[in-house]
Design a protein around this motif. Structure first.
Motif, PDB file in Angstrom:
ATOM      1  N   HIS A  27      50.650  50.422  40.880  1.00 63.96           N
ATOM      2  CA  HIS A  27      51.121  49.042  40.798  1.00 63.96           C
ATOM      3  C   HIS A  27      50.283  48.155  41.723  1.00 63.96           C
ATOM      4  O   HIS A  27      50.103  48.478  42.897  1.00 63.96           O
ATOM      5  N   GLU A  28      49.826  47.035  41.188  1.00 65.31           N
ATOM      6  CA  GLU A  28      49.068  46.097  42.016  1.00 65.31           C
ATOM      7  C   GLU A  28      50.033  45.398  42.965  1.00 65.31           C
ATOM      8  O   GLU A  28      51.018  44.804  42.528  1.00 65.31           O
ATOM      9  N   VAL A  29      49.754  45.488  44.267  1.00 66.18           N
ATOM     10  CA  VAL A  29      50.623  44.861  45.258  1.00 66.18           C
ATOM     11  C   VAL A  29      50.005  43.584  45.835  1.00 66.18           C
ATOM     12  O   VAL A  29      50.722  42.748  46.377  1.00 66.18           O
ATOM     13  N   ARG A  30      48.704  43.453  45.720  1.00 68.02           N
ATOM     14  CA  ARG A  30      48.004  42.245  46.174  1.00 68.02           C
ATOM     15  C   ARG A  30      46.735  42.064  45.354  1.00 68.02           C
ATOM     16  O   ARG A  30      46.143  43.031  44.887  1.00 68.02           O
ATOM     17  N   SER A  31      46.304  40.822  45.228  1.00 69.02           N
ATOM     18  CA  SER A  31      44.995  40.547  44.623  1.00 69.02           C
ATOM     19  C   SER A  31      44.379  39.355  45.349  1.00 69.02           C
ATOM     20  O   SER A  31      45.094  38.460  45.807  1.00 69.02           O
ATOM     21  N   TYR A  32      43.086  39.397  45.460  1.00 66.30           N
ATOM     22  CA  TYR A  32      42.337  38.370  46.190  1.00 66.30           C
ATOM     23  C   TYR A  32      41.054  38.055  45.435  1.00 66.30           C
ATOM     24  O   TYR A  32      40.521  38.903  44.729  1.00 66.30           O
ATOM     25  N   SER A  33      40.525  36.862  45.647  1.00 69.22           N
ATOM     26  CA  SER A  33      39.184  36.500  45.201  1.00 69.22           C
ATOM     27  C   SER A  33      38.299  36.480  46.432  1.00 69.22           C
ATOM     28  O   SER A  33      38.639  35.836  47.431  1.00 69.22           O
ATOM     29  N   VAL A  34      37.205  37.202  46.358  1.00 62.99           N
ATOM     30  CA  VAL A  34      36.236  37.247  47.453  1.00 62.99           C
ATOM     31  C   VAL A  34      35.043  36.437  46.978  1.00 62.99           C
ATOM     32  O   VAL A  34      34.346  36.845  46.054  1.00 62.99           O
ATOM     33  N   THR A  35      34.819  35.279  47.571  1.00 67.92           N
ATOM     34  CA  THR A  35      33.814  34.370  47.037  1.00 67.92           C
ATOM     35  C   THR A  35      32.386  34.770  47.377  1.00 67.92           C
ATOM     36  O   THR A  35      31.493  34.554  46.582  1.00 67.92           O
ATOM     37  N   ASN A  36      32.168  35.327  48.535  1.00 64.81           N
ATOM     38  CA  ASN A  36      30.825  35.791  48.895  1.00 64.81           C
ATOM     39  C   ASN A  36      30.928  36.616  50.166  1.00 64.81           C
ATOM     40  O   ASN A  36      32.017  36.824  50.696  1.00 64.81           O
ATOM     41  N   GLY A  37      29.827  37.065  50.648  1.00 60.77           N
ATOM     42  CA  GLY A  37      29.818  37.858  51.868  1.00 60.77           C
ATOM     43  C   GLY A  37      29.853  39.347  51.577  1.00 60.77           C
ATOM     44  O   GLY A  37      29.822  39.782  50.431  1.00 60.77           O
ATOM     45  N   GLU A  38      29.912  40.127  52.646  1.00 58.23           N
ATOM     46  CA  GLU A  38      29.914  41.581  52.541  1.00 58.23           C
ATOM     47  C   GLU A  38      31.113  42.200  53.248  1.00 58.23           C
ATOM     48  O   GLU A  38      31.138  43.395  53.478  1.00 58.23           O
ATOM     49  N   ARG A  39      32.094  41.383  53.603  1.00 54.38           N
ATOM     50  CA  ARG A  39      33.331  41.871  54.226  1.00 54.38           C
ATOM     51  C   ARG A  39      34.488  41.031  53.774  1.00 54.38           C
ATOM     52  O   ARG A  39      34.348  39.855  53.479  1.00 54.38           O
TER      53      ARG A  39
END
Length: 69
Positions: A27-39
């Motif tokens: 089950h997905e408990v969180r979702s995020y968009s990572v716009t750039n970077g390496e962390r």
């Protein structure tokens, strides 16, 4: 104990990724968009202690586990 966890990954083109955090039942408990970077830093917030699987998807996909104590 820290209230955050940092996920590091290769992203030489600085492209966007989506990060999904799943419990062991899938089950997905969180979702995020990572716009750039390496962390990316995850705020543990109200996550219960246990093992979680993360999927970082974009031009390349990465999988790993995150342990909350």
């Amino acid at each position: 104990m820290s209230s955050t966890a940092t996920i590091s990954f290769d992203n030489p083109q600085q492209q966007g990724f989506n990060l999904g955090l799943y419990d062991l039942q899938g089950h997905e408990v969180r979702s995020y968009s990572v716009t750039n970077g390496e962390r990316f830093t995850v705020d543990k917030g109200d996550l219960q202690a246990g093992v979680y699987i993360f999927k970082l998807s974009g031009p390349t996909s990465y999988y790993g586990r995150l342990v909350i104590q």
